[in-house]
Design a protein around this motif. Structure first.
Motif, PDB file in Angstrom:
ATOM      1  N   GLU A  69       0.620  -1.222   0.020  1.00  0.00           N
ATOM      2  CA  GLU A  69       0.199   0.317   0.011  1.00  0.00           C
ATOM      3  C   GLU A  69       0.643   1.384  -0.265  1.00  0.00           C
ATOM      4  N   ALA A  70       0.231   2.736  -0.160  1.00  0.00           N
ATOM      5  CA  ALA A  70       0.844   3.970  -0.462  1.00  0.00           C
ATOM      6  C   ALA A  70       1.425   3.699   1.242  1.00  0.00           C
ATOM      7  N   GLY A  71       2.885   4.689   0.913  1.00  0.00           N
ATOM      8  CA  GLY A  71       3.016   4.794   2.331  1.00  0.00           C
ATOM      9  C   GLY A  71       4.538   3.966   2.654  1.00  0.00           C
ATOM     10  N   GLY A  72       4.512   4.299   3.874  1.00  0.00           N
ATOM     11  CA  GLY A  72       5.395   3.274   4.835  1.00  0.00           C
ATOM     12  C   GLY A  72       7.445   3.812   4.939  1.00  0.00           C
ATOM     13  N   CYS A  73       7.776   4.260   3.997  1.00  0.00           N
ATOM     14  CA  CYS A  73       8.784   4.430   4.714  1.00  0.00           C
ATOM     15  C   CYS A  73       9.609   5.259   3.350  1.00  0.00           C
ATOM     16  N   LYS A  74      10.648   6.130   3.517  1.00  0.00           N
ATOM     17  CA  LYS A  74      10.597   7.368   2.436  1.00  0.00           C
ATOM     18  C   LYS A  74      11.776   6.353   1.732  1.00  0.00           C
ATOM     19  N   PRO A  75      11.923   6.579   0.138  1.00  0.00           N
ATOM     20  CA  PRO A  75      13.447   6.406  -0.086  1.00  0.00           C
ATOM     21  C   PRO A  75      14.543   6.205   0.633  1.00  0.00           C
ATOM     22  N   GLY A  76      15.008   5.427  -0.067  1.00  0.00           N
ATOM     23  CA  GLY A  76      17.015   5.069   0.369  1.00  0.00           C
ATOM     24  C   GLY A  76      17.407   5.361  -0.175  1.00  0.00           C
ATOM     25  N   THR A  77      19.126   4.577  -0.283  1.00  0.00           N
ATOM     26  CA  THR A  77      20.197   4.719  -1.431  1.00  0.00           C
ATOM     27  C   THR A  77      21.058   3.435  -0.609  1.00  0.00           C
TER      28      THR A  77
ATOM     29  N   SER B 209      24.810  -4.398   5.489  1.00  0.00           N
ATOM     30  CA  SER B 209      26.131  -3.990   5.213  1.00  0.00           C
ATOM     31  C   SER B 209      27.437  -4.666   5.244  1.00  0.00           C
ATOM     32  N   GLY B 210      27.452  -4.689   4.331  1.00  0.00           N
ATOM     33  CA  GLY B 210      29.437  -6.224   3.822  1.00  0.00           C
ATOM     34  C   GLY B 210      29.254  -6.645   2.693  1.00  0.00           C
ATOM     35  N   ARG B 211      29.939  -7.537   2.096  1.00  0.00           N
ATOM     36  CA  ARG B 211      29.596  -7.963   1.013  1.00  0.00           C
ATOM     37  C   ARG B 211      29.139  -7.870  -0.247  1.00  0.00           C
ATOM     38  N   ALA B 212      28.408  -8.072  -1.092  1.00  0.00           N
ATOM     39  CA  ALA B 212      27.592  -9.064  -2.288  1.00  0.00           C
ATOM     40  C   ALA B 212      28.631  -9.600  -3.754  1.00  0.00           C
ATOM     41  N   ALA B 213      28.406 -11.258  -3.126  1.00  0.00           N
ATOM     42  CA  ALA B 213      29.514 -11.865  -4.551  1.00  0.00           C
ATOM     43  C   ALA B 213      28.596 -11.822  -5.230  1.00  0.00           C
ATOM     44  N   MET B 214      28.821 -11.139  -6.682  1.00  0.00           N
ATOM     45  CA  MET B 214      28.886 -11.846  -7.378  1.00  0.00           C
ATOM     46  C   MET B 214      28.840 -12.913  -8.731  1.00  0.00           C
ATOM     47  N   PRO B 215      27.979 -13.709  -8.060  1.00  0.00           N
ATOM     48  CA  PRO B 215      28.488 -15.349  -8.802  1.00  0.00           C
ATOM     49  C   PRO B 215      28.176 -15.467 -10.400  1.00  0.00           C
ATOM     50  N   VAL B 216      27.305 -14.432 -10.464  1.00  0.00           N
ATOM     51  CA  VAL B 216      27.287 -14.022 -12.386  1.00  0.00           C
ATOM     52  C   VAL B 216      27.273 -12.739 -12.634  1.00  0.00           C
ATOM     53  N   PRO B 217      27.710 -12.526 -13.952  1.00  0.00           N
ATOM     54  CA  PRO B 217      27.294 -10.845 -14.270  1.00  0.00           C
ATOM     55  C   PRO B 217      25.716 -10.353 -14.043  1.00  0.00           C
ATOM     56  N   GLY B 218      25.115  -9.210 -12.813  1.00  0.00           N
ATOM     57  CA  GLY B 218      23.865  -9.435 -12.738  1.00  0.00           C
ATOM     58  C   GLY B 218      23.240  -9.772 -11.730  1.00  0.00           C
ATOM     59  N   ARG B 219      24.288 -10.423 -10.446  1.00  0.00           N
ATOM     60  CA  ARG B 219      23.249 -11.039  -9.574  1.00  0.00           C
ATOM     61  C   ARG B 219      24.617 -11.358  -8.928  1.00  0.00           C
ATOM     62  N   LEU B 220      23.973 -10.377  -7.499  1.00  0.00           N
ATOM     63  CA  LEU B 220      24.920  -9.978  -6.118  1.00  0.00           C
ATOM     64  C   LEU B 220      23.807 -10.791  -5.201  1.00  0.00           C
TER      65      LEU B 220
ATOM     66  N   ALA C 200      23.470  -0.303   2.185  1.00  0.00           N
ATOM     67  CA  ALA C 200      21.656   0.022   1.592  1.00  0.00           C
ATOM     68  C   ALA C 200      21.211   0.138   2.697  1.00  0.00           C
ATOM     69  N   ASP C 201      20.173   1.829   2.559  1.00  0.00           N
ATOM     70  CA  ASP C 201      19.128   1.102   3.589  1.00  0.00           C
ATOM     71  C   ASP C 201      18.020   2.133   2.163  1.00  0.00           C
ATOM     72  N   LEU C 202      17.093   1.100   2.404  1.00  0.00           N
ATOM     73  CA  LEU C 202      16.146   0.998   1.339  1.00  0.00           C
ATOM     74  C   LEU C 202      14.591   0.744   2.022  1.00  0.00           C
ATOM     75  N   CYS C 203      13.600   1.113   1.077  1.00  0.00           N
ATOM     76  CA  CYS C 203      12.736   1.234   1.731  1.00  0.00           C
ATOM     77  C   CYS C 203      11.832  -0.449   0.851  1.00  0.00           C
ATOM     78  N   LEU C 204      11.586  -1.047   0.959  1.00  0.00           N
ATOM     79  CA  LEU C 204      11.388  -2.369   0.181  1.00  0.00           C
ATOM     80  C   LEU C 204       9.832  -2.770   1.122  1.00  0.00           C
ATOM     81  N   GLY C 205       9.180  -3.292   0.695  1.00  0.00           N
ATOM     82  CA  GLY C 205       7.556  -3.776   0.759  1.00  0.00           C
ATOM     83  C   GLY C 205       6.768  -2.778   1.998  1.00  0.00           C
ATOM     84  N   GLY C 206       7.428  -1.935   2.334  1.00  0.00           N
ATOM     85  CA  GLY C 206       7.143  -0.734   3.121  1.00  0.00           C
ATOM     86  C   GLY C 206       7.634  -0.508   3.977  1.00  0.00           C
TER      87      GLY C 206
END
Length: 177
Positions: A57-65, A92-103, A80-86
């Motif tokens: 639904e609309a609202g929930g939290c502010k946009p993140g980065t 914060s950490g590392r993300a593996a990249m097993p294939v291009p385009g996937r974190l 990352a500090d994101l608004c997800l699912g309201g």
């Protein structure tokens, strides 16, 4: 006897939809989802502003980065500090990249992650100048649009919406910031 025959069908129909405790999906998971196989991870480096997200639904939290660091040894630093699912979600950490385009986030603090913001991020689209990213998940539990330079122009928003729809997302639940 007639009521006994119909009762199991009514109970079975009641089992459909979202189950308590299960995350909500914003996409038709029967639709294939694709990631950007030609993405150069070095082009992600920098700070991105959240331009849109999916929410019940609309609202929930502010946009993140999101801040991507310089790729190193098959992984990329991500904060990352994101608004997800309201709801506001952080990582914060590392993300593996097993294939291009996937974190695949390796950890949140000291705990291993597998859901919410910690599930695999599939970059389903990036514009040619790397100003806009569209990120989704096979589960459909989250999807969002990131933009480098403030407000997302109408042409890139239209392209991002097309890509999300093609990957099975319900555009009626997309909120722009």
């Amino acid at each position: 006897m007639h009521r006994l025959t119909i009762l199991p069908l009514v109970l079975l129909a009641a089992c459909g939809g979202k189950r308590d405790g299960m995350p909500e999906s914003f996409r038709d998971t029967d639709t294939p989802i694709y990631s950007n196989a030609v993405l150069d991870p070095a082009e992600l480096e920098g700070t991105w502003t959240q331009a849109a997200t999916f929410a019940p639904e609309a609202g929930g939290c502010k946009p993140g980065t999101v801040r991507f660091g310089r790729p190193d040894g098959g992984a990329i630093p991500v904060t990352a500090d994101l608004c997800l699912g309201g709801k506001s979600q952080k990582i914060s950490g590392r993300a593996a990249m097993p294939v291009p385009g996937r974190l695949v986030p390796e950890s949140v603090g000291s705990a291993a992650v597998a859901d919410g913001i910690g599930q695999a991020w599939w970059i389903v689209w990036a514009d040619v100048d790397m100003r806009t990213l569209v990120i989704g998940t096979p589960s459909g539990e989250m999807g969002f649009i990131l933009n480098r330079d403030g407000r997302l122009p109408a042409d890139r928003l239209a392209a991002a919406r097309e890509i999300l729809e093609w990957n099975g997302y319900d555009l009626e639940r997309l909120q722009t910031f």
